[in-house]
Design an enzyme around this catalytic site. Structure first.
Site, PDB file in Angstrom:
ATOM      1  N   ASP A   4       0.818  -1.199   0.000  1.00  0.00           N
ATOM      2  CA  ASP A   4       0.000   0.000   0.000  1.00  0.00           C
ATOM      3  C   ASP A   4       0.855   1.254   0.000  1.00  0.00           C
ATOM      4  O   ASP A   4       2.078   1.185  -0.127  1.00  0.00           O
ATOM      5  CB  ASP A   4      -0.936  -0.023   1.210  1.00  0.00           C
ATOM      6  CG  ASP A   4      -2.276   0.633   0.917  1.00  0.00           C
ATOM      7  OD1 ASP A   4      -2.318   1.524   0.051  1.00  0.00           O
ATOM      8  OD2 ASP A   4      -3.279   0.254   1.546  1.00  0.00           O
ATOM      9  N   LYS A   5       0.220   2.372   0.199  1.00  0.00           N
ATOM     10  CA  LYS A   5       0.863   3.677   0.121  1.00  0.00           C
ATOM     11  C   LYS A   5       2.102   3.748   1.009  1.00  0.00           C
ATOM     12  O   LYS A   5       2.064   3.433   2.188  1.00  0.00           O
ATOM     13  CB  LYS A   5      -0.126   4.753   0.547  1.00  0.00           C
ATOM     14  CG  LYS A   5       0.455   6.162   0.565  1.00  0.00           C
ATOM     15  CD  LYS A   5      -0.561   7.142   1.110  1.00  0.00           C
ATOM     16  CE  LYS A   5       0.041   8.536   1.238  1.00  0.00           C
ATOM     17  NZ  LYS A   5      -0.914   9.500   1.837  1.00  0.00           N
TER      18      LYS A   5
END
Length: 482
Positions: free
Chosen positions: A87-88
């Site tokens: 993810d980010k």
């Protein structure tokens, strides 16, 4: 006739001696190994309108001639799939992407890297079977979470009230690294070992009910290593090996482990969080220190290793070590130094925000409000209990001569398998679970908005209320995995 036969034999021999002409534009199924620094990207998986690793990687492969113009942007046409979703802000040194790629002429990896930024590197590729899928055929994933050594000192980076009550000097910054003794290492490994095995991790993620099969995860090992130095600051790496991970699972395991190690939470909190009847707020550690180390394909290698190369990191270790040192470790140290990411988060790791001492008592207390059910569990509840008196009447009509009419009406007889009514189903959201259950799943992370900009705050404003973390925006069904 003999002359004609000799001519045919000569022609056949000449054709057989010639090397076959290969189509230089033919796609070959490959496993592409890559490393990347997640800074500045909204995760690995392609997301329209967002800067992602996959978007940049695909564009570089296309510019290098590995993807044709007709297949550009069409992942289904080239069977594109990643082994693990990050993810980010989360990085990787051993990510694997399976795809059908044009590998001729030679030097495709070098050409790809020419079109990639320095923080994304293609390490190489290996030929695989046509049916290979990097996500579904990945047996295990290994992640590493790098923690600053000062984080294990219970006297540093505490909330203001702690210093006021204890009479100790107020500390808003990091004063020193603690000594990493063998006793401390043994204690930390003992805490991490409580995660090993198969457990219900519904409290370590979001959108997954306690009774849903996706909540069960199997951890093979979780250990902490020896301290190492980055830019004059000591760090330690926590390495976890598991079959698959749900969203935020690793960061929450680290968060709770740090709470226990710092004396903020009792060790019983881990077992409390596993309980199906528990709904507790497990602390979510920052994403900064997390990265994917490798994706493991043992089952595939055992079956097809004699046909193709084994899929592992052999041959890439030197490149991986260099990338970790020059990009990932450097980024972690510099960001921690400039933004105090872990220090700020640790100030929110307190009893006021997470009520650790109340976890066990709240579950045992009579009259405690029931945990809210997920959408899937609501459908299951309708299936088991029926919908009001209408279902009871339907059961009575549909069960003439039943041996236990009262039990049948109450839905307790074993023969009762009455499905929920159409109206009941239509009244509930029965879309697929936010986790992709079709195969093995991977990991990770987005730091809560409440922590952003905390560096500018001084003094008591450093105390962030982690119990009021902002909601994470809806996630694509396939993306809700770590």
């Amino acid at each position: 006739m003999e002359v004609a036969a000799e001519e045919r034999a000569t022609k056949r021999a000449r054709v057989e001696s010639e090397e076959p002409v290969l189509n230089p534009k033919k796609k070959r199924k490959v496993a592409l190994f890559l490393s990347y620094l997640g800074k500045g990207y909204s995760g690995m998986q392609r997301n329209p309108g967002m800067a992602t690793i996959e978007e940049v990687l695909e564009d570089a492969i296309w510019k290098a001639g590995g993807i044709s113009d007709d297949n550009r942007g069409k992942f289904a046409n080239i069977s594109w799939m990643r082994a693990a979703r990050t993810d980010k802000g989360v990085s990787a040194v051993g990510q694997v992407v399976s795809l059908k790629m044009i590998i001729k002429p030679d030097g495709i990896v070098e050409r790809i890297n020419q079109h990639l930024p320095e923080q994304i590197r293609a390490l190489g590729f290996k030929r695989v079977t046509n049916g290979f899928d990097a996500r579904k055929l990945c047996d295990r994933r290994r992640y590493e979470y790098v923690v600053p050594l000062f984080a294990f000192d219970p006297e540093q980076c505490r909330e203001k009230s702690y210093y006021e009550q204890s009479g100790k000097p107020l500390q808003y910054g990091i004063t020193h690294d603690i000594e990493f003794t063998p006793e401390l290492k043994d204690r930390l490994n003992c805490i991490l070992n409580k995660y090993v095995g198969t457990h219900n991790f519904h409290n370590f993620t979001q959108g997954v009910g306690a009774h849903e099969p996706q909540a069960l995860r199997h951890i093979l090992s979780f250990t902490i290593g020896e301290p190492f130095d980055i830019n004059g600051r000591k760090f330690v790496a926590c390495t976890v090996l598991g079959q698959s991970f749900v969203l935020h699972q690793i960061r929450k395991m680290i968060g709770l482990a740090l709470a226990i190690a710092r004396g903020v939470a009792p060790e019983s909190c881990i077992e409390d969080a596993y309980r199906k009847d528990a709904s507790v707020n497990v602390p979510l550690a920052p994403e900064l220190g997390l990265f994917l180390v490798e994706a493991i394909f043992d089952s595939y290698n055992k079956r097809f290793g004699s046909i193709h190369e084994n899929l592992n990191m052999d041959g890439y270790q030197d490149a991986v070590a260099t990338f970790k040192k020059n990009f990932i470790y450097k980024h972690i140290a510099e960001t921690e130094e400039s933004e105090k990411t872990m220090a700020v988060w640790l100030r929110s790791l307190n009893e006021r925000n997470f009520k650790f001492t109340q976890w066990e008592s709240s579950m045992a207390r009579k009259g405690q409000p029931k945990r809210s059910l997920s959408k899937r569990e609501q459908v299951s509840a309708v299936d088991e209990q029926g919908v009001g008196e209408k279902n009871k009447e339907d059961r009575t009509k549909e069960a003439p001569g039943h041996a236990n009419q009262a039990a049948y009406q109450n839905g307790t007889a074993e023969q009762d398998s009455t499905p929920p009514s159409e109206a009941a189903i239509q009244g509930l959201d029965t879309t697929t679970c936010p986790l992709d259950c079709s195969g093995a799943m991977a990991a990770t992370a987005c730091i809560p908005d409440s922590f952003e900009g905390a560096l500018e705050k001084q003094g008591e404003q450093f105390e962030l209320d982690a119990g009021k973390q902002s909601e994470v925006p809806p996630i694509h069904p396939e993306a809700a995995i770590e």
